[in-house]
Write an enzyme that holds these catalytic residues in place. Structure first.
Site, PDB file in Angstrom:
ATOM      1  N   ASP A 423       0.862  -1.172   0.000  1.00  0.00           N
ATOM      2  CA  ASP A 423       0.000   0.000   0.000  1.00  0.00           C
ATOM      3  C   ASP A 423       0.909   1.236   0.000  1.00  0.00           C
ATOM      4  O   ASP A 423       2.130   1.152   0.184  1.00  0.00           O
ATOM      5  CB  ASP A 423      -0.972  -0.013   1.190  1.00  0.00           C
ATOM      6  CG  ASP A 423      -2.204   0.875   0.913  1.00  0.00           C
ATOM      7  OD1 ASP A 423      -2.148   1.694  -0.028  1.00  0.00           O
ATOM      8  OD2 ASP A 423      -3.205   0.760   1.638  1.00  0.00           O
TER       9      ASP A 423
HETATM   10  C1  BGC Z   1      -4.958   3.273   0.039  1.00  0.00           C
HETATM   11  C2  BGC Z   1      -5.181   2.232  -1.010  1.00  0.00           C
HETATM   12  C3  BGC Z   1      -5.021   2.832  -2.377  1.00  0.00           C
HETATM   13  C4  BGC Z   1      -3.653   3.452  -2.480  1.00  0.00           C
HETATM   14  C5  BGC Z   1      -3.368   4.057  -3.839  1.00  0.00           C
HETATM   15  C6  BGC Z   1      -3.680   4.027  -0.183  1.00  0.00           C
HETATM   16  O1  BGC Z   1      -3.581   5.109   0.669  1.00  0.00           O
HETATM   17  O2  BGC Z   1      -4.919   2.650   1.301  1.00  0.00           O
HETATM   18  O3  BGC Z   1      -6.450   1.684  -0.865  1.00  0.00           O
HETATM   19  O4  BGC Z   1      -5.190   1.848  -3.356  1.00  0.00           O
HETATM   20  O5  BGC Z   1      -3.554   4.472  -1.509  1.00  0.00           O
HETATM   21  O6  BGC Z   1      -4.092   5.187  -4.066  1.00  0.00           O
END
Ligand code: BGC
Length: 905
Positions: A423
């Protein structure tokens, strides 16, 4: 034996390191980070800038910080940034030394037949199945296991330098650059200005052009993705295309309900159609990878990301997870219009303590396996090409450095053969978790645990080179991570078709509107529909109510109709409730009064008198209350679950006007609707319905469609009940036959209960009304008993079937979601009071009956024992079939062992 010993000799270790370093001697420079406390966040800002400049005419020059980007992406905490400086790698003399050492080392390698530490080329020449004996036996995605594809991966990998390999493991968003010129050294400059929280001096264009970037996130618009792709394909040495990923969570341009709302449809086939529709739209903008589905089970609505998942139940969550994968990936990743999915967030992120975002999760392995892992596993078994490692720690080990999750379970047990992406900055956050004191350690822990791609941390690109040189990260680990990425790139057909496909979709698609409207209609849950004095329920609205007052901050609100993770949805495409009702009023000859009443989160009562006046004048009031879209989603945790601002006061004031009120609740989570349930005759939860919000709501209000949604999460009476979920474990002191609505009287205190609120949900899981009514009878099972040996051996076949007759007892055709719940009594491990093990949508004409069948097999009847193995014991099972988790029509069967129950465990 001697030769193996020789391999571990310090001299050879140094030589191996030198050879790895020789691989990268072409590098003119590499980055050495200066270690700082904190983390850098939100490079997505620049993606939004690009998106806005393409779609709304804003330009970088005009100042992106003026743009209300929070409407489109989740808000991020401002943290101090990780900074880097560039240094030149020492030159020629060292390179000559490398060559000498390399020749020597290669000779030894040759002699020992490419022994211990596999060099990339040696490893690359082996067929896929020999890389990980045993594991590839049941690869989760057959396409990724294709030997022809592996041949292409081998050939490419052999040509790659170490920097190019590392590049495939690096992911950035659009850094806002206009050209691939190198970033200014040590200068914050324009990049930092548009990307203030990262400050990493990364120029994604330059990285793409030099083969140091593998994938990008949230780069929206065909022009922008194609620009980057041309740099990668035309200018980089090996022409490896970039993979563009995006948070397309519930639609790209044509938006359907937020996933929690969609789960209320209990309609996986609908989810297949919608997610495929989103994929078709997004591929026209070059997006080939979705950070979706989010399959985290959430039993605590305080957690804002509840809105992104399918709610509290593992069975429903798994059904939805499979449906998303089918919709996104179809039967082939390479077919035009299909995208690779990224299942997130692995694992158990939704169990964040106290519902506070990014918080710790801690649970037994049995609970993890039984209640949280099934949706991820279902998605993997459905062939998900990638998975995202979560932010949270699980039992003390952050998910993004957790070999138990990423290796033992994901790859070992489930045979996952896609790649794992971290993530956003999750690798860097390992330092905040306190399990790494420096970026190198964080990188080593993440990649050796199984995180293949580093999203935004700026760690893999700065740390891996040194870690490989020093032998702290084996080359084989990097090679395998690169292979996984390349497999997905080949499988998605990126090498053949790297650019945006077809005519770019830049607005909601007219032909897609009926589908998203249907989805919205199916997502609504009718929570209450009392009969009025005339003996008829308030809904559907009668056209004889000629004066309708539409009141509330969400009645004419476009932007909040989309909900969290709006992707590229345009506000202008949204139909508000006011617009839809105005149209209907014209058709029906009705007068529509409108008053905003208050804002979503306000303390001003300035609009109250206008609203009350409208209510007094009307024959019926439609009140549109609830949350803004930004109140749920990432970093949207709430400690209170009531209507925000002064909406509760507005509700009470409008109800006091004395006219029948229909309350529409817009929210990304269950709210506490205790007062409303006592005072408002009709309540419907409409979540955030998407592009066709207004039309869908109007269709249901006026009875063109009967509501059929059922709650995917329990609605509490009070926030203090959370986490509240239907499939709890029993206690030693269940308060049966006690009136919990009253404070404990003598003799009723020492039970598992609250002294101030009943234990039960206000509206339970699986609950939802219709404009018709249904009855259930003949609930039965096809067998009264099953031999234990058979139950244990037939793991993929149904062992028996539960069934019931459902009858539409109302006067209109409607759809019911029939649900089958099971309880296992007498097992060696305590089991939930009941668990959903099947559901069916049935549409019935008035008076019509249909039989619904629920096959029950090992999957439905087993549980995890103390060894964390799924098993069945000789126990009693109770089965209920009905229209909610309160289903009361029951039957039973048992699993028997020849020597009686107790002997089986
Ligand atoms: C979120 C994810 C997301 C990623 C990319 C993160 O902060 O937890 O769900 O896919 O950002 O935008």
């Amino acid at each position: 034996m001697h030769l193996l010993f020789l391999f571990d000799h310090p001299l050879l270790i140094r030589m191996r390191e030198s050879l790895s370093a020789a691989d990268c001697a072409t590098a003119g420079m590499h980055r050495v980070p200066r270690h700082r406390e904190g983390s850098s966040r939100d490079g997505r800002m620049s993606a939004m800038v690009t998106f806005l400049s393409l779609n709304a005419g804003w330009s970088l020059e005009r100042g992106p910080l003026m743009v209300p980007w929070r409407e489109f992406v989740p808000r991020r905490n401002s943290k101090r940034c990780q900074r880097g400086v560039f240094v030149n790698t020492p030159g020629v003399g060292i390179r000559a030394n490398f060559r000498l050492r390399a020749i020597l080392f290669c000779t030894v390698v040759w002699l020992v037949m490419a022994g211990c530490e596999p060099h990339a080329a040696a490893q690359a020449s082996k067929p896929a199945s020999t890389h990980h004996p045993g594991r590839a036996a049941h690869p989760s995605n057959a396409q990724l296991a294709d030997p022809n594809l592996e041949g292409r991966v081998d050939r490419l990998l052999r040509q790659m330098t170490l920097e190019e390999k590392i590049g495939q493991l690096v992911q950035y968003n659009d850094t806002g650059d206009a050209s691939p010129a190198p970033p200014a050294k040590g200068d914050q400059g324009a990049i930092a200005a548009v990307n203030p929280e990262s400050g990493n001096h990364v120029n994604a264009m330059q990285l793409a052009a030099t083969g140091r970037l593998g994938s990008m996130l949230n780069t929206i618009g065909a022009e922008r993705t194609n620009t980057y792709q041309h740099l990668a394909v035309d200018q980089s040495r090996l022409h490896i295309p970039l993979l563009f990923g995006a948070d397309v969570i519930h639609g790209f341009r044509t938006i359907y309900p937020v996933p929690l709302g969609l789960a209320a449809s209990f309609d996986p086939e609908l989810v297949v159609d919608l997610s495929h529709m989103a994929a078709e739209e997004a591929t026209t903008a070059g997006i080939r990878w979705f950070y979706s589905p989010m399959v985290d089970i959430s039993r605590d609505p305080r957690w804002g990301r509840t809105v992104e998942g399918a709610g509290e139940d593992a069975y429903l969550g798994a059904a939805m997870a499979r449906a998303y994968i089918r919709g996104y990936q179809g039967d082939s990743l390479s077919k035009p219009g299909n995208v690779a999915a990224s299942v997130k967030h692995f694992a158990a992120y939704g169990a964040a303590e106290a519902g506070r975002e990014y918080n710790t999760t801690d649970m037994s392995e049995i609970r993890l396996r039984q209640d949280y892992l099934p949706p991820y596993q279902a998605a993997v078994e459905a062939g998900a090409a990638t998975i995202m490692s979560a932010f949270n720690s699980l039992n003390g080990v952050p998910s993004s450095a957790n070999p138990f999750l990423l290796k033992s379970i994901l790859r070992g047990e489930w045979g996952f053969n896609g790649f794992v992406v971290s993530d956003y900055t999750a690798v860097m956050e390992l330092m905040n978790h306190g399990i790494a004191l420096d970026p190198a350690t964080a990188t080593r822990k993440a990649i050796t645990a199984g995180v293949d791609v580093d999203m935004m941390s700026h760690f893999y690109d700065t740390q891996l080179l040194g870690l490989i040189r020093s032998g702290q990260v084996p080359m084989a680990v990097v090679d395998e991570a690169v292979r996984r990425v390349l497999r997905v790139k080949f499988a998605t057909g990126l090498f053949e078709n790297p650019y945006a496909q077809g005519v770019e979709v830049t607005a909601a698609v007219a032909e897609h509107r009926p589908l998203v409207r249907k989805a919205a209609e199916e997502s609504f849950v009718l929570l209450q529909n009392d009969k009025l004095a005339d003996g008829a329920p308030l809904l559907p609205l009668s056209p004889t109510r000629k004066l309708v007052a539409l009141i509330g901050p969400l009645a004419d609100d476009k932007v909040d109709m989309i909900g969290a993770w709006a992707s590229a949805g345009n506000e202008g495409d949204i139909i508000t409730l006011r617009q839809a009702l105005a149209q209907r009023a014209q058709q029906l000859g009705i007068t529509l009064l409108y008053s905003e009443g208050t804002e979503i989160d306000s303390s001003s009562q300035a609009g109250f008198s206008d609203a009350i006046e409208a209510a007094r004048a009307a024959d019926v009031v439609i009140l549109a209350l609830g949350e803004s879209s930004a109140m749920s989603g990432e970093a949207g945790s709430r400690a209170y679950l009531d209507l925000p601002g002064n909406q509760q006061q507005l509700l009470e004031a409008v109800v006091a006007a004395g006219k029948p009120v229909v309350l529409l609740v817009f929210s990304g989570r269950p709210l506490v609707l205790d007062w409303a349930a006592k005072h408002v005759p009709a309540i419907m939860e409409v979540w955030f319905p998407g592009t066709e919000a207004g039309n869908a709501i109007a269709n249901v209000l006026y009875g063109d469609v009967s509501p059929s949604g059922k709650l995917p999460m329990s609605f509490p009476r009070a926030v203090g009940q959370e986490p509240l979920y239907y499939n709890q474990f029993p206690t030693g002191r269940p308060p049966t036959l006690i009136d919990l609505s009253k404070p404990p009287a003598e003799g009723t205190r020492f039970f598992s209960r609250y002294i101030d609120v009943p234990n039960s949900a206000l509206f339970p899981f699986g609950y939802g009304l219709s404009y018709s009514s249904f009855s259930y009878h003949d609930v039965k099972v096809s067998k009264g008993s099953i031999p234990l040996a058979q139950a244990l051996s037939a793991q993929s076949l149904p062992l028996l079937e539960a069934s019931a007759i459902v009858t539409n007892t109302g006067d209109r055709t409607a759809t019911e979601v029939a649900q089958c719940y099971v309880r296992n009594l007498g097992a060696s491990i305590e089991q939930p009071v009941r668990s959903l093990e099947g559901f069916r949508r049935v549409t019935l004409a008035p008076g019509e009956s249909k039989q619904v069948n629920f096959p029950l097999g090992f999957k439905e009847l087993s549980f995890f024992n103390l060894d964390s193995k799924p098993t069945i014991e000789a126990t009693h099972y109770t089965v209920w079939i009905g229209g909610s988790s309160l289903a009361s029509q029951e039957t039973a069967f048992e699993v028997v062992s020849p020597s009686g129950m107790a002997d089986s465990h």
